[in-house]
Every structure is written in structure tokens, then in C-alpha cells.
Design an enzyme around this catalytic site. Structure first.
Site, mmCIF file in Angstrom:
data_model
loop_
_atom_site.group_PDB
_atom_site.id
_atom_site.type_symbol
_atom_site.label_atom_id
_atom_site.label_comp_id
_atom_site.label_asym_id
_atom_site.label_seq_id
_atom_site.Cartn_x
_atom_site.Cartn_y
_atom_site.Cartn_z
ATOM 1 N N CYS A 2 0.828 -1.203 0.000
ATOM 2 C CA CYS A 2 0.000 0.000 0.000
ATOM 3 C C CYS A 2 0.868 1.261 0.000
ATOM 4 C CB CYS A 2 -0.891 0.024 1.234
ATOM 5 S SG CYS A 2 -2.064 -1.348 1.313
ATOM 6 N N GLY A 78 0.149 -3.026 5.814
ATOM 7 C CA GLY A 78 0.594 -4.344 6.214
ATOM 8 C C GLY A 78 -0.579 -5.250 6.527
ATOM 9 N N GLU A 79 -0.274 -6.476 6.751
ATOM 10 C CA GLU A 79 -1.273 -7.482 7.102
ATOM 11 C C GLU A 79 -0.946 -8.027 8.483
ATOM 12 O OE1 GLU A 79 -3.907 -8.160 5.376
ATOM 13 O OE2 GLU A 79 -3.378 -7.134 3.538
#
Length: 98
Positions: A2, A78-79
Site C-alpha cells: 500500500c 501491512g497485514e
């Protein structure tokens, strides 16, 4: 990955976040996040967040950013891969998810 951009205006300055400038920066980051775009500017126009989204896990619009919860706003890159375990832990503590 992103793309995130932000703008912060000092309280000692008469200027405000320029929505068009923030949107141009966000749109310039399109290759970093082709799946969505969002912009948020605080009520006093001193803080602005812009986000380009690359959707990986949650593909729904509920994961669009910047995200809001009450008076809080966040733009996150982020995840959280252990989110299921974290959610169970937080729900056990009384937190409610939407």
C-alpha cells in the site's frame, strides 16, 4: 504494498491541509495500491491522511482506508497474519468487532 501519505500543519501556522494536493499525492501512488483509494482530513484541517490500497486478505470495502473507529482514524500498511488469534483474545476481553 500500500501507499500512505500524510500532512500535518503546525498549530502556529495559518495554513490548512490542501485536499487537492493530498489527493494528487495519493493518486501518484496508484501503482502501490491499485485496489482502492481514500483520503481523510481532520475537522480543523490540520491533519490529512491519504491511502492507496493493495487488497490481499480482506477484499471488501469494509477494509478501505483510512479507517475510522469513533474519534480515531488510522491508515495502516501491512497485514496482521495472526488476526484470528488476536481477535479471539480481544473478544475474550470484551471487545466487539464490526
Amino acid at each position: 504494498m500500500c501507499g500512505i501519505a500524510g500532512s500535518l500543519i503546525s498549530r502556529n501556522c495559518a495554513a490548512q491541509v490542501a485536499p487537492d494536493r493530498l489527493s494528487r499525492v495519493r493518486d501518484h501512488m496508484r501503482p502501490r495500491g491499485p485496489d482502492g483509494a481514500g483520503t481523510w482530513i481532520s475537522a480543523d484541517h490540520r491533519v490529512g491522511l491519504a491511502h492507496r490500497r493493495l487488497a490481499i486478505i480482506d477484499l471488501s470495502e469494509r477494509a478501505a482506508q483510512p479507517m475510522h473507529a469513533g474519534s480515531l482514524t488510522i491508515s495502516f500498511n501491512g497485514e496482521i497474519y495472526n488476526y484470528r488469534a488476536l481477535r479471539l483474545e480481544l473478544e475474550a476481553l470484551g471487545e466487539v468487532f464490526q
